[in-house]
Design an enzyme around this catalytic site. Structure first.
Site, PDB file in Angstrom:
ATOM      1  N   SER A 103      26.924  38.470  48.272  1.00  0.00           N
ATOM      2  CA  SER A 103      27.500  39.807  48.437  1.00  0.00           C
ATOM      3  C   SER A 103      28.991  39.718  48.145  1.00  0.00           C
ATOM      4  CB  SER A 103      27.296  40.300  49.874  1.00  0.00           C
ATOM      5  OG  SER A 103      28.003  41.499  50.102  1.00  0.00           O
ATOM      6  N   TYR A 120      27.607  39.581  59.191  1.00  0.00           N
ATOM      7  CA  TYR A 120      27.063  39.644  57.831  1.00  0.00           C
ATOM      8  C   TYR A 120      27.966  38.870  56.868  1.00  0.00           C
ATOM      9  CZ  TYR A 120      25.380  41.741  53.470  1.00  0.00           C
ATOM     10  OH  TYR A 120      24.875  41.942  52.206  1.00  0.00           O
TER      11      TYR A 120
HETATM   12  N1  NAP Z   1      22.646  47.195  49.151  1.00  0.00           N
HETATM   13  C1  NAP Z   1      23.843  46.677  49.086  1.00  0.00           C
HETATM   14  O1  NAP Z   1      24.863  47.395  49.021  1.00  0.00           O
HETATM   15  C2  NAP Z   1      24.013  45.177  49.060  1.00  0.00           C
HETATM   16  C3  NAP Z   1      25.293  44.697  48.772  1.00  0.00           C
HETATM   17  C4  NAP Z   1      25.496  43.328  48.743  1.00  0.00           C
HETATM   18  C5  NAP Z   1      24.438  42.458  48.985  1.00  0.00           C
HETATM   19  N2  NAP Z   1      23.207  42.964  49.266  1.00  0.00           N
HETATM   20  C6  NAP Z   1      22.141  41.989  49.520  1.00  0.00           C
HETATM   21  O2  NAP Z   1      21.031  42.286  48.711  1.00  0.00           O
HETATM   22  C7  NAP Z   1      19.834  41.844  49.359  1.00  0.00           C
HETATM   23  C8  NAP Z   1      18.828  42.970  49.365  1.00  0.00           C
HETATM   24  O3  NAP Z   1      19.383  44.071  50.038  1.00  0.00           O
HETATM   25  P1  NAP Z   1      18.910  45.571  49.764  1.00  0.00           P
HETATM   26  O4  NAP Z   1      20.130  46.371  49.626  1.00  0.00           O
HETATM   27  O5  NAP Z   1      17.878  45.614  48.742  1.00  0.00           O
HETATM   28  O6  NAP Z   1      18.307  45.910  51.208  1.00  0.00           O
HETATM   29  P2  NAP Z   1      16.906  46.529  51.679  1.00  0.00           P
HETATM   30  O7  NAP Z   1      16.530  47.634  50.772  1.00  0.00           O
HETATM   31  O8  NAP Z   1      17.063  46.790  53.120  1.00  0.00           O
HETATM   32  O9  NAP Z   1      15.889  45.319  51.446  1.00  0.00           O
HETATM   33  C9  NAP Z   1      15.930  44.163  52.233  1.00  0.00           C
HETATM   34  C10 NAP Z   1      14.682  43.370  51.916  1.00  0.00           C
HETATM   35  O10 NAP Z   1      14.725  42.169  52.672  1.00  0.00           O
HETATM   36  C11 NAP Z   1      13.439  41.987  53.264  1.00  0.00           C
HETATM   37  N3  NAP Z   1      13.547  41.194  54.463  1.00  0.00           N
HETATM   38  C12 NAP Z   1      14.354  41.380  55.542  1.00  0.00           C
HETATM   39  N4  NAP Z   1      14.118  40.441  56.458  1.00  0.00           N
HETATM   40  C13 NAP Z   1      13.143  39.623  55.956  1.00  0.00           C
HETATM   41  C14 NAP Z   1      12.463  38.486  56.424  1.00  0.00           C
HETATM   42  N5  NAP Z   1      12.712  37.955  57.637  1.00  0.00           N
HETATM   43  N6  NAP Z   1      11.525  37.907  55.634  1.00  0.00           N
HETATM   44  C15 NAP Z   1      11.252  38.432  54.417  1.00  0.00           C
HETATM   45  N7  NAP Z   1      11.852  39.516  53.919  1.00  0.00           N
HETATM   46  C16 NAP Z   1      12.777  40.093  54.688  1.00  0.00           C
HETATM   47  C17 NAP Z   1      12.929  43.411  53.532  1.00  0.00           C
HETATM   48  O11 NAP Z   1      11.516  43.438  53.536  1.00  0.00           O
HETATM   49  P3  NAP Z   1      10.553  43.526  54.814  1.00  0.00           P
HETATM   50  O12 NAP Z   1      11.253  44.327  55.858  1.00  0.00           O
HETATM   51  O13 NAP Z   1       9.304  44.149  54.266  1.00  0.00           O
HETATM   52  O14 NAP Z   1      10.336  42.098  55.198  1.00  0.00           O
HETATM   53  C18 NAP Z   1      13.420  44.116  52.272  1.00  0.00           C
HETATM   54  O15 NAP Z   1      12.484  43.964  51.231  1.00  0.00           O
HETATM   55  C19 NAP Z   1      20.249  41.356  50.728  1.00  0.00           C
HETATM   56  O16 NAP Z   1      20.382  39.947  50.709  1.00  0.00           O
HETATM   57  C20 NAP Z   1      21.619  42.006  50.931  1.00  0.00           C
HETATM   58  O17 NAP Z   1      22.437  41.258  51.793  1.00  0.00           O
HETATM   59  C21 NAP Z   1      22.966  44.298  49.311  1.00  0.00           C
END
Ligand code: NAP
Length: 279
Positions: free
Chosen positions: A135, A148
C-alpha cells in the site's frame, strides 16, 4: 497449457479484479478467499479459467486444503498474488491490541504463511512470481492508520528479503502499492474510524480526518489500475521490485522521500484537515 496463478482475497475489490483480469489474459486462476459464495460468481465472468477456492490465510489447515486442490491440476503454480488484506483504524493509543494482532495475522503472517506453502513448488520448478499487495500506506502513514501502516511497512521489508533470497531459484518478487482505490475497503475503514468520533481525547481530530478520508475511496480509480500492475509483475521479463498504482502516486512517494519529515507532516496535516489542531 495456461500458467496458473493463485490470487488471495479474490472475493472482492482488487483481488476480484485481478482474478478476472488475469483470466482474460490467459492465466489459469485459483481465486481464494473465505466467502466461497462470492468466489463462485467469478466462474461466470472469468473466461472459464477461474477456480474458486475457500481459504482463510490465517488458518494453516485452510491454506493446506486449498493448495491440495491446486496440486490436483498437476502443474506447479507459476504465480502467487498475496492480496488478502484487512485494516484497523483508530488512534495508536486507543486501538485494542486484539485489533493490532488481527491485522498482522491477515496482512503479514497470513501472507507469509501462503508464501511459505507455495515456495517449495516454485523453487523446484526453478521459476515463479510472487506479487505482494502492499500500500502507499506502507511508505506514507496517515494518522489513525498506525496498525494498518505497520503491516504494510512490514510487507515492504519482508518482500525485500524474499526478493534477494529467491534470486538463485528464479523466483521473482514484486510489491504493488495501491493508492486509494475504489473498493469496499475504504467504507469499512471509515466505519471503524467512526467508532472513535466520540473519543474524549482524539474525537475532534478523528472527525476532521474522517471528513477528508471518507471522500477518498468513492472518488478513487478502479481496481483495474492495480490489476494491470500485477499483470506486468507476473509477465515482464524483468519485473520491477515495486509498482505504484495509479502511477501518478509515485510523485507523492518522491516528495515523501525528498522532503524532511517536518515538511511532509505539515503538508499531510493540511491535506487531512488536521492543521487546526497543531500546538
Ligand atoms: N482499496 C484500497 O484503497 C487499497 C489501497 C492500498 C492497498 N490495498 C490493499 O489491497 C488489498 C485488497 O484490498 P481491497 O481494497 O480489494 O479490499 P476488499 O474489497 O475489502 O477485499 C479484501 C479481500 O481480502 C479477503 N480477506 C480478508 N481477510 C482474509 C483472510 N483472513 N483470508 C482470506 N482472505 C481474506 C476478503 O475476502 P473474504 O472476506 O471473503 O475472506 C476480500 O476478498 C489489501 O491487501 C489492501 O490492504 C487496498
Amino acid at each position: 497449457m495456461h500458467q496458473s496463478v493463485l490470487v488471495t482475497g479474490a472475493s472482492s475489490g482488487i483481488g476480484e479484479e485481478c482474478a478476472v483480469f488475469l483470466a482474460h489474459k490467459g492465466f489459469r486462476v485459483f481465486a481464494a478467499a473465505r466467502r466461497l459464495d462470492k468466489l463462485k460468481e467469478l466462474t461466470a465472468v472469468g473466461a472459464g479459467r477461474i477456480t474458486p477456492l475457500q481459504m482463510d490465510v490465517t488458518e494453516k489447515t485452510s491454506i493446506d486444503a486449498a493448495l491440495a486442490r491446486v496440486a490436483e491440476d498437476g502443474a506447479p503454480l507459476y504465480g502467487l498474488v498475496n492480496n488478502a488484506g484487512a485494516s484497523a483504524m483508530g488512534p495508536v493509543e486507543k486501538l485494542p491490541l486484539s485489533e493490532w494482532r488481527a491485522t498482522f495475522e491477515t496482512n503479514v503472517f497470513g501472507l507469509v504463511a501462503v508464501t511459505q506453502a507455495v515456495l517449495p513448488q516454485m523453487r523446484e520448478a526453478g521459476r515463479g512470481r510472487i506479487v505482494n499487495i502492499g500500500s502507499l500506506t506502507g511508505r506514507i502513514a496517515s494518522p489513525f492508520q498506525g496498525a494498518y501502516a505497520a503491516t504494510k511497512h512490514a510487507v515492504e521489508g519482508l518482500s525485500d528479503s524474499l526478493r534477494r533470497e529467491l534470486v538463485p531459484y528464479g523466483v521473482k518478487v514484486s510489491v504493488v502499492r495501491p493508492g486509494a482505490i475504489n473498493t469496499p475497503f475504504g467504507a469499512h475503514e471509515a466505519e471503524m474510524l467512526a467508532t472513535y468520533e466520540a473519543d474524549e481525547s482524539y474525537g475532534d481530530q478523528v472527525k476532521a480526518f474522517k471528513a477528508w478520508f471518507s471522500k477518498q475511496h468513492p472518488n478513487a480509480p478502479s481496481p483495474v489500475v492495480v490489476a494491470e500492475a500485477v499483470h506486468h509483475a507476473l509477465t515482464a521479463e524483468a519485473p520491477h521490485s515495486r509498482y505504484t498504482a495509479p502511477f501518478k502516486m509515485t510523485y507523492a512517494l518522491a516528495l515523501r522521500n525528498a522532503l524532511p519529515s517536518a515538511v511532509t507532516d505539515r503538508i499531510l496535516e493540511r491535506v487531512n484537515g488536521l492543521d487546526k489542531f497543531r500546538k
